[in-house]
Design a protein around this motif. Sequence first.
Motif, PDB file in Angstrom:
ATOM      1  N   GLU A 433       0.859  -1.193   0.000  1.00  0.00           N
ATOM      2  CA  GLU A 433       0.000   0.000   0.000  1.00  0.00           C
ATOM      3  C   GLU A 433       0.893   1.240   0.000  1.00  0.00           C
ATOM      4  O   GLU A 433       1.724   1.421   0.883  1.00  0.00           O
ATOM      5  N   ILE A 434       0.720   2.086  -1.027  1.00  0.00           N
ATOM      6  CA  ILE A 434       1.443   3.360  -1.075  1.00  0.00           C
ATOM      7  C   ILE A 434       0.746   4.334  -0.131  1.00  0.00           C
ATOM      8  O   ILE A 434      -0.456   4.583  -0.260  1.00  0.00           O
ATOM      9  N   THR A 435       1.494   4.873   0.823  1.00  0.00           N
ATOM     10  CA  THR A 435       0.899   5.754   1.829  1.00  0.00           C
ATOM     11  C   THR A 435       1.171   7.235   1.584  1.00  0.00           C
ATOM     12  O   THR A 435       0.393   8.083   2.006  1.00  0.00           O
ATOM     13  N   ASP A 436       2.280   7.555   0.908  1.00  0.00           N
ATOM     14  CA  ASP A 436       2.593   8.978   0.707  1.00  0.00           C
ATOM     15  C   ASP A 436       3.713   9.096  -0.334  1.00  0.00           C
ATOM     16  O   ASP A 436       4.506   8.168  -0.523  1.00  0.00           O
ATOM     17  N   THR A 437       3.735  10.247  -1.018  1.00  0.00           N
ATOM     18  CA  THR A 437       4.847  10.590  -1.902  1.00  0.00           C
ATOM     19  C   THR A 437       5.109  12.081  -1.769  1.00  0.00           C
ATOM     20  O   THR A 437       4.284  12.826  -1.212  1.00  0.00           O
ATOM     21  N   ASN A 438       6.241  12.531  -2.287  1.00  0.00           N
ATOM     22  CA  ASN A 438       6.525  13.964  -2.322  1.00  0.00           C
ATOM     23  C   ASN A 438       6.227  14.571  -3.681  1.00  0.00           C
ATOM     24  O   ASN A 438       6.675  15.674  -3.990  1.00  0.00           O
ATOM     25  N   SER A 439       5.468  13.850  -4.529  1.00  0.00           N
ATOM     26  CA  SER A 439       5.043  14.388  -5.820  1.00  0.00           C
ATOM     27  C   SER A 439       4.036  15.515  -5.609  1.00  0.00           C
ATOM     28  O   SER A 439       3.190  15.434  -4.705  1.00  0.00           O
ATOM     29  N   PRO A 440       4.084  16.617  -6.416  1.00  0.00           N
ATOM     30  CA  PRO A 440       5.015  16.840  -7.525  1.00  0.00           C
ATOM     31  C   PRO A 440       6.350  17.399  -7.046  1.00  0.00           C
ATOM     32  O   PRO A 440       6.413  18.084  -6.032  1.00  0.00           O
ATOM     33  N   ILE A 441       7.408  17.068  -7.805  1.00  0.00           N
ATOM     34  CA  ILE A 441       8.733  17.613  -7.538  1.00  0.00           C
ATOM     35  C   ILE A 441       9.298  18.153  -8.840  1.00  0.00           C
ATOM     36  O   ILE A 441       8.744  17.910  -9.923  1.00  0.00           O
TER      37      ILE A 441
END
Length: 756
Positions: A433-441
Amino acid sequence: MMRRGDDRAVTVQIGAVLLLAILMTALAMYQLNVVPAENQQVEYDHNQQIQNELQELRNGLVNTAERENGFHSSAVTLGTRYPTRTFTMNPSNPSGTLGTSKTGSISFENIGDDDIVGSYDGNPGDLIDEDHETRTILYEPSYNEYTQPPVTRIEHGFAFNEFDGTGVGLTSQPVVDGTDLTIIQVDGDLSTSSSSAVSVDVRLESGPTDPIMIESNGDEEIEIPTQTPDAWNKSIDESNVTIGDYSEERGTLSIELDEDEKYELRMACVVVDGTGDRCGDFDITKETGETPGDGNGTVLPGPRVTELELDPDSVTQGDNVEIDAAFSNLGTTHEQRGGTPIVDAEWIIEKDDPELGDGEDLEPATGNEFSERVEEAEGTIETENLDPGEYNVSVRAQDTRGVWTNESADGLMKTFTVEEDDGDDDPARFQVEITDTNSPINSGETFEVDATVSNVGDEDGTQDIVLEIDGEQEDVAEDIEIDANNEEDLTLQWQTESGDAGENIDAVVSSDDDSEVLDITIEDDVGDPSFGVTDIEPADDVQEFTFTANNLGNADTVTIDISDAENGVEYGDELEIYELEEQDIDTLEYQDGSITFTPQGNPNEDTLTIAISIEERIEFDSYTVGYIDETGRAASDSFDVIESDVPDFATLEATANDNWFFVTFTNSVEFNYEIAELETFEEVEFVVSDGDGTEVDSVTSDDTTGEVSAEFDPQTDPVTAEATIRSTAGNRCLETDIDIGETVTLDDWEELEQCD
């Protein structure tokens, strides 16, 4: 005694050579005849497979065009692989090309506002007056043995094979269905060649419109572009329309509407791996009254179930079944529907048969609540308390009128099986399960994705967790060990580079058992403008603003805000830009507290300096200047207005002379001086006054050293002399009294507190 020679060994060698020759001949014949035939069958089987996959892509395209916020993703296997051979050889593996090609423009002829029946939010007349450029999805295989495979096309939602201009339909065409007319505009710039599978995304860009009622007078036509009119001639039923002529020049086929017939037209635009820049505005909705009926007192049906999937459809008792469903409350000409937003949805197990509204809740697939006329929903069936066996599941939805799905007419039902738990431990199974990303970068930055990996099995396990970006592995967390029924959080990274920028980039985090995909965005890094402003020194007559032109494009406006600085500086109207070669300037001006600069052409990342003239320093303090340009870069810098000392006299002498010129007496005062601290000096003035304070003469000089003379009436004795230094930093005044014939030095002068 002599022995006769023995030639038995020669016979064996000859036999071996003959056997080898036979074997090589057989192998050559196999290579020449059998291998091509087997490979041709492989290619033919692949062609049948991809035709099925393209039909699925076509169905996804049509379904996407019918649903608000529609989206569909298909995997298309463009090529195949031959079986491995030990003693014979294969040619290179077959490949194929899938792309979009310009077909032409969809147009409506002789359909005006008078032909449109009903009231609409939006102007369907304007929509019909426009031509709508559309594209064909085209697959061309590249086989080695299957010499005349078809080219497969998807035009306007119609999939067919083309053999030298002859079309063979794979699906029905949606353009004409009785008196229902459906126009699907296709946009996008898809172009890919491969021998493996690729993913093709289709999303709804605009529409779908509500049905637009058209009453035909017999001269109305719809022209659709096509390269294969034969396929359309075979697929369109002419019960309610007539197929007209095909224009070779325009590449369009005319569909003529029958006189005195009423049609319902729906339009939408879908995008295949593109931006949707060519899509029309299909935001047309039919105005509805408050009565939830057809005008004759009949209540129109509620939402229709358009999709129902159970995953998995067979589980061990205690495991969960996931529900994915879709509903539509949009009607057609032959099947009117409520047309109001959906507000509730639920699932039920058939044998339980709860009352309407008493089923188990479905949740919106996106957002927090149901609010659209077309909705997707999801839910979970927990099987812990269900006995082993088969279960039928159906779903239903309610609209704002309070009308529920008519399950017998508009419902769908799916079956799942609950199997008894045999008590054996399930092996380790890692769910992701993907919980978070820093997109957009920005490109050049490091993309990070946080994921939770859960071992839902009954045994401990170890697996690698992989991050893939658009199918390429970018990071891996090796040998992640998780105990049974436990989880672990981890972070994977991708170091982006220049050129990685884009939208809808697939980021996939996967284990051996599961994966999750997320669309991410990498933006172009416009860089730091490196903005700076100079302090204002006492002797400065200009101030400079420096910044980099990185990513500054043609006609991108730069604005330098100096409104705060105007509190301490009075600027002039002289502007200059330099350190910029071969650059045309469209705008460079100072107005209302801002300097604006608009180039014509790319300055190629130069460092630019803009200078503005200074009239006067007003307040000695610190001030802030802001910078912003149309690339989105912003910055600020502070500067000081620096106060300096007022110039003083290094030396100063004054001598009062008694001058005799024959019969005329003229007295004078000779001033000999030198100025110290010259950086702000402007001028020096000497004034001679009589005893009553009346000025009798004055002299001014802008020399920093020298001798000057002031004359006066001989009867004035003594006199008062005043020396004034004027500068940009302020003025300094000295005063002294002089008798005729006397000389005074700097020590004899008194500095005045007040100085004009």
